[in-house]
Design a protein around this motif. Structure first.
Motif, PDB file in Angstrom:
ATOM      1  N   ILE A  56       0.690  -1.205  -0.114  1.00 33.08           N
ATOM      2  CA  ILE A  56      -0.145   0.055   0.025  1.00 33.08           C
ATOM      3  C   ILE A  56       0.964   1.358  -0.044  1.00 33.08           C
ATOM      4  CG2 ILE A  56      -1.863  -1.207   1.022  1.00 33.08           C
ATOM      5  CD1 ILE A  56      -1.194   0.008   3.640  1.00 33.08           C
ATOM      6  N   GLN A  57       0.409   2.248  -0.372  1.00 29.74           N
ATOM      7  CA  GLN A  57       0.949   3.725  -0.760  1.00 29.74           C
ATOM      8  C   GLN A  57       1.232   4.350   0.436  1.00 29.74           C
ATOM      9  OE1 GLN A  57      -0.610   5.621  -4.217  1.00 29.74           O
ATOM     10  NE2 GLN A  57       0.397   7.540  -3.895  1.00 29.74           N
ATOM     11  N   ASP A  58       2.408   4.690   0.679  1.00 39.45           N
ATOM     12  CA  ASP A  58       2.832   5.800   1.799  1.00 39.45           C
ATOM     13  C   ASP A  58       3.680   6.579   1.190  1.00 39.45           C
ATOM     14  OD1 ASP A  58       3.276   7.145   4.083  1.00 39.45           O
ATOM     15  OD2 ASP A  58       4.018   5.520   5.227  1.00 39.45           O
ATOM     16  N   PHE A  59       3.642   7.612   0.159  1.00 41.83           N
ATOM     17  CA  PHE A  59       4.162   8.309  -0.553  1.00 41.83           C
ATOM     18  C   PHE A  59       3.351   9.308  -1.352  1.00 41.83           C
ATOM     19  CE2 PHE A  59       3.926   4.332  -3.222  1.00 41.83           C
ATOM     20  CZ  PHE A  59       3.671   4.850  -4.541  1.00 41.83           C
ATOM     21  N   ARG A  60       3.864  10.483  -1.597  1.00 45.76           N
ATOM     22  CA  ARG A  60       2.994  11.349  -2.397  1.00 45.76           C
ATOM     23  C   ARG A  60       2.314  10.991  -3.650  1.00 45.76           C
ATOM     24  NH1 ARG A  60       1.980  16.982  -2.316  1.00 45.76           N
ATOM     25  NH2 ARG A  60       3.421  17.279  -0.579  1.00 45.76           N
ATOM     26  N   ASP A  61       1.326  11.236  -4.428  1.00 47.69           N
ATOM     27  CA  ASP A  61       0.801  10.701  -5.680  1.00 47.69           C
ATOM     28  C   ASP A  61       1.978  11.361  -6.643  1.00 47.69           C
ATOM     29  OD1 ASP A  61      -0.991  10.051  -7.827  1.00 47.69           O
ATOM     30  OD2 ASP A  61      -1.156  12.260  -7.972  1.00 47.69           O
ATOM     31  N   TYR A  62       2.119  10.733  -7.714  1.00 42.34           N
ATOM     32  CA  TYR A  62       3.087  11.331  -8.760  1.00 42.34           C
ATOM     33  C   TYR A  62       2.140  11.176 -10.165  1.00 42.34           C
ATOM     34  CZ  TYR A  62       3.391   6.038  -9.815  1.00 42.34           C
ATOM     35  OH  TYR A  62       2.930   4.754  -9.707  1.00 42.34           O
ATOM     36  N   ALA A  63       0.702  10.536 -10.227  1.00 38.39           N
ATOM     37  CA  ALA A  63       0.337  10.423 -11.463  1.00 38.39           C
ATOM     38  C   ALA A  63      -0.984  11.335 -11.817  1.00 38.39           C
ATOM     39  CB  ALA A  63      -0.106   8.960 -11.687  1.00 38.39           C
ATOM     40  N   PHE A  64      -1.570  11.878 -10.823  1.00 41.81           N
ATOM     41  CA  PHE A  64      -2.550  12.736 -10.675  1.00 41.81           C
ATOM     42  C   PHE A  64      -2.480  13.937 -10.475  1.00 41.81           C
ATOM     43  CE2 PHE A  64      -3.719   8.349 -11.058  1.00 41.81           C
ATOM     44  CZ  PHE A  64      -4.870   8.064 -11.883  1.00 41.81           C
ATOM     45  N   ASP A  65      -2.879  14.213  -9.175  1.00 40.45           N
ATOM     46  CA  ASP A  65      -2.512  15.639  -8.569  1.00 40.45           C
ATOM     47  C   ASP A  65      -1.675  15.819  -7.664  1.00 40.45           C
ATOM     48  OD1 ASP A  65      -3.841  14.493  -6.325  1.00 40.45           O
ATOM     49  OD2 ASP A  65      -5.766  15.044  -6.738  1.00 40.45           O
ATOM     50  N   ARG A  66      -0.854  14.978  -7.430  1.00 47.30           N
ATOM     51  CA  ARG A  66       0.369  15.068  -6.672  1.00 47.30           C
ATOM     52  C   ARG A  66       0.037  15.302  -5.312  1.00 47.30           C
ATOM     53  NH1 ARG A  66       4.974  14.535  -8.431  1.00 47.30           N
ATOM     54  NH2 ARG A  66       6.042  15.334  -6.823  1.00 47.30           N
ATOM     55  N   ARG A  67      -1.296  14.985  -4.811  1.00 50.45           N
ATOM     56  CA  ARG A  67      -1.596  14.929  -3.216  1.00 50.45           C
ATOM     57  C   ARG A  67      -0.761  14.174  -2.503  1.00 50.45           C
ATOM     58  NH1 ARG A  67      -7.670  12.978  -3.083  1.00 50.45           N
ATOM     59  NH2 ARG A  67      -7.901  13.878  -5.215  1.00 50.45           N
ATOM     60  N   PRO A  68      -0.541  14.724  -1.213  1.00 43.96           N
ATOM     61  CA  PRO A  68       0.210  13.699  -0.179  1.00 43.96           C
ATOM     62  C   PRO A  68      -0.645  12.754   0.145  1.00 43.96           C
ATOM     63  CG  PRO A  68      -0.657  15.910   0.708  1.00 43.96           C
ATOM     64  CD  PRO A  68      -1.013  16.224  -0.639  1.00 43.96           C
ATOM     65  N   PHE A  69      -0.124  11.737   0.621  1.00 43.04           N
ATOM     66  CA  PHE A  69      -0.864  10.616   1.284  1.00 43.04           C
ATOM     67  C   PHE A  69      -0.519  10.571   2.638  1.00 43.04           C
ATOM     68  CE2 PHE A  69      -2.868   9.223  -2.520  1.00 43.04           C
ATOM     69  CZ  PHE A  69      -3.414   7.818  -2.541  1.00 43.04           C
ATOM     70  N   GLY A  70      -1.527  10.993   3.366  1.00 43.50           N
ATOM     71  CA  GLY A  70      -1.149  10.920   4.934  1.00 43.50           C
ATOM     72  C   GLY A  70      -1.988   9.981   5.664  1.00 43.50           C
ATOM     73  N   VAL A  71      -2.330  10.413   6.861  1.00 42.91           N
ATOM     74  CA  VAL A  71      -2.876   9.369   7.842  1.00 42.91           C
ATOM     75  C   VAL A  71      -4.228   8.682   7.081  1.00 42.91           C
ATOM     76  CG1 VAL A  71      -3.896   9.134  10.190  1.00 42.91           C
ATOM     77  CG2 VAL A  71      -1.795  10.121   9.825  1.00 42.91           C
ATOM     78  N   PRO A  72      -5.155   9.714   6.959  1.00 41.84           N
ATOM     79  CA  PRO A  72      -6.390   9.105   6.419  1.00 41.84           C
ATOM     80  C   PRO A  72      -6.162   8.326   5.088  1.00 41.84           C
ATOM     81  CG  PRO A  72      -6.551  11.405   6.744  1.00 41.84           C
ATOM     82  CD  PRO A  72      -5.090  11.252   6.759  1.00 41.84           C
ATOM     83  N   GLU A  73      -5.413   8.702   4.080  1.00 42.65           N
ATOM     84  CA  GLU A  73      -5.362   7.579   3.108  1.00 42.65           C
ATOM     85  C   GLU A  73      -4.712   6.316   3.390  1.00 42.65           C
ATOM     86  OE1 GLU A  73      -5.618  12.208   2.006  1.00 42.65           O
ATOM     87  OE2 GLU A  73      -4.323  10.689   3.128  1.00 42.65           O
ATOM     88  N   ILE A  74      -3.694   6.311   4.325  1.00 45.10           N
ATOM     89  CA  ILE A  74      -3.026   5.102   4.713  1.00 45.10           C
ATOM     90  C   ILE A  74      -3.803   4.241   5.459  1.00 45.10           C
ATOM     91  CG2 ILE A  74      -0.964   4.298   5.750  1.00 45.10           C
ATOM     92  CD1 ILE A  74       0.587   6.924   5.058  1.00 45.10           C
ATOM     93  N   ARG A  75      -4.510   4.655   6.458  1.00 45.25           N
ATOM     94  CA  ARG A  75      -5.509   3.898   7.186  1.00 45.25           C
ATOM     95  C   ARG A  75      -6.434   3.454   6.267  1.00 45.25           C
ATOM     96  NH1 ARG A  75      -5.823   6.685  13.024  1.00 45.25           N
ATOM     97  NH2 ARG A  75      -3.695   6.022  13.852  1.00 45.25           N
ATOM     98  N   ALA A  76      -7.207   4.347   5.378  1.00 44.36           N
ATOM     99  CA  ALA A  76      -8.056   3.764   4.330  1.00 44.36           C
ATOM    100  C   ALA A  76      -7.592   2.572   3.654  1.00 44.36           C
ATOM    101  CB  ALA A  76      -8.599   4.784   3.473  1.00 44.36           C
ATOM    102  N   GLN A  77      -6.419   2.530   3.174  1.00 46.34           N
ATOM    103  CA  GLN A  77      -5.683   1.433   2.427  1.00 46.34           C
ATOM    104  C   GLN A  77      -5.769   0.012   3.394  1.00 46.34           C
ATOM    105  OE1 GLN A  77      -2.224   2.394  -0.669  1.00 46.34           O
ATOM    106  NE2 GLN A  77      -2.575   4.186   1.161  1.00 46.34           N
ATOM    107  N   MET A  78      -5.226   0.321   4.635  1.00 45.60           N
ATOM    108  CA  MET A  78      -5.302  -0.831   5.492  1.00 45.60           C
ATOM    109  C   MET A  78      -6.569  -1.270   5.795  1.00 45.60           C
ATOM    110  SD  MET A  78      -2.873   1.188   8.657  1.00 45.60           S
ATOM    111  CE  MET A  78      -1.219   1.606   8.263  1.00 45.60           C
ATOM    112  N   ARG A  79      -7.806  -0.598   5.759  1.00 48.32           N
ATOM    113  CA  ARG A  79      -8.932  -1.170   5.906  1.00 48.32           C
ATOM    114  C   ARG A  79      -9.297  -1.998   4.883  1.00 48.32           C
ATOM    115  NH1 ARG A  79      -9.908   4.081   7.950  1.00 48.32           N
ATOM    116  NH2 ARG A  79     -11.323   4.499   6.427  1.00 48.32           N
ATOM    117  N   GLY A  80      -9.177  -1.146   3.568  1.00 48.01           N
ATOM    118  CA  GLY A  80      -9.626  -2.008   2.360  1.00 48.01           C
ATOM    119  C   GLY A  80      -8.827  -3.131   2.185  1.00 48.01           C
ATOM    120  N   ALA A  81      -7.483  -3.279   2.672  1.00 52.26           N
ATOM    121  CA  ALA A  81      -6.869  -4.648   2.395  1.00 52.26           C
ATOM    122  C   ALA A  81      -7.645  -5.783   3.316  1.00 52.26           C
ATOM    123  CB  ALA A  81      -5.381  -4.529   2.715  1.00 52.26           C
ATOM    124  N   LEU A  82      -7.759  -5.448   4.781  1.00 49.41           N
ATOM    125  CA  LEU A  82      -8.334  -6.296   5.521  1.00 49.41           C
ATOM    126  C   LEU A  82      -9.782  -6.861   5.201  1.00 49.41           C
ATOM    127  CD1 LEU A  82      -6.476  -5.482   8.819  1.00 49.41           C
ATOM    128  CD2 LEU A  82      -5.794  -7.006   7.141  1.00 49.41           C
TER     129      LEU A  82
END
Length: 364
Positions: free
Chosen positions: A310-336
């Motif tokens: 899962i992604q813990d780095f700034r977006d490079y392909a769309f709008d260069r948004r940072p991936f912070g706590v909300p985005e990372i935790r959302a991916q963790m939940r999505g995986a499980l």
């Protein structure tokens, strides 16, 4: 060692090493003993830098993380410790990083019950391709080794004589005590002047898929006496594409051959989105959930686990948004929620968002 080392020579040499260690007593199903596995990546350069290494390993002490993926053969073909494999020495694979206390590092992780994963980059190997150019993907216009967008050379996945080397690297890592071998770049190239890439066989979907499957069969046979689990990194789009995505990776063929499938489910990597979500970086939960869910469905006939990156780095392909706590935790939940048996954080510079991780007494 001479330049004419054969595949049998390498395999026999690596198998001879197996008799010197006690690693064979370990069980290949070690990945099932303490799920969910929550991992973090430590790069070739990161493991060699005491500051970066200390920062990453500190997270293992303080947070819910219970697994670490360490580069054993990195993206350029370098190995971070003194390898006993003759071809690694001859080719110059012991590069600028030399971790002299590597075995002590690994023993310390094992003493803390950290699940250790050796990342072995397979066909993207600039060191070996330049040392043995006859094994390399060739440039049809020049005859020299073909280069990808990073100006790095690749080993021709069809050239079976070259397979023994990454398998020997994996065996050596398993003998050191790694619980799991994770093959990355076990595929055909996907960027660069692909039309100029010349292989030793015709590159079609059936030939590509069969080459990757044959490699995995050989690797599994070679690793069986050592007892390490076997994992493979796959493109996230392999969950959605019915074909081999042009790189030889098709879930139905891969799943029966490995213990763990590791889709690279970074939202930024889905350049045309996924069904229902054209902007994947705005939907990190859905992207990871759907990737895992679809791979689970396509691999249902095999006893394979799914553990996405899962992604813990700034977006490079769309709008260069940072991936912070909300985005990372959302991916963790999505995986499980999607049925994964864990997840792994990727940041190429090994700078992780600690606030996204619960403490050791936090989330199970």
């Amino acid at each position: 060692m001479t330049d004419v080392m054969t595949r049998r020579d390498l395999l026999q040499g690596a198998l001879a090493l197996i008799g010197t260690g006690a690693a064979g007593a370990r069980e290949a199903d070690s990945v099932r003993r303490h799920p969910p596995l929550k991992g973090v990546y430590l790069s070739y350069y990161g493991v060699g830098d005491r500051t970066i290494r200390g920062r990453v390993l500190g997270l293992l002490d303080r947070t819910e993380l219970n697994s670490v993926v360490i580069d054993v053969k990195g993206d350029r073909g370098f190995i971070p410790y003194e390898s006993r494999i003759p071809l690694a020495r001859d080719a110059g694979a012991m590069g600028p990083v030399r971790v002299r206390d590597f075995d002590d590092l690994l023993a310390g992780l094992k003493a803390k019950a950290i699940h250790t994963v050796a990342r072995v980059v397979v066909f993207k190997d600039d060191v070996l391709a330049r040392y043995r150019p006859e094994w390399a993907v060739a440039d049809a216009t020049t005859g020299a080794p073909w280069l990808d967008n990073e100006r790095l050379a690749w080993i021709d996945p069809f050239y079976e004589e070259a397979w023994a080397y990454p398998i020997a690297v994996a065996q050596e890592a398993a003998l050191k005590g790694f619980d799991e071998i994770q093959f990355d770049y076990l595929r055909f190239p996907s960027d660069g002047r692909l039309e100029a890439a010349r292989y030793s066989r015709a590159s079609t979907q059936p030939t590509r898929v069969e080459a990757i499957a044959r490699f995995l069969r050989q690797a599994r046979l070679a690793l069986a006496p050592v007892g390490a689990a076997l994992a493979i990194d796959v493109f996230g789009y392999t969950a959605f594409n019915p074909d081999d995505t042009g790189i030889g990776q098709r879930i139905e063929e891969l799943a029966p051959l490995v213990d763990v499938l590791c889709p690279m489910a970074y939202p930024s990597a889905y350049h045309v989105g996924i069904p229902g979500f054209r902007n994947p970086v705005a939907h990190p939960y859905e992207v990871v959930f759907e990737t895992v869910r679809r791979i689970r469905g396509r691999s249902a006939q095999a006893p394979v686990q799914i553990r996405p990156w899962i992604q813990d780095f700034r977006d490079y392909a769309f709008d260069r948004r940072p991936f912070g706590v909300p985005e990372i935790r959302a991916q963790m939940r999505g995986a499980l929620d999607g049925g994964a048996t864990g997840w792994m954080l990727w940041n190429p510079g090994n700078r992780y968002t600690a606030d996204a991780l619960d403490s050791r007494s936090g989330r199970d």
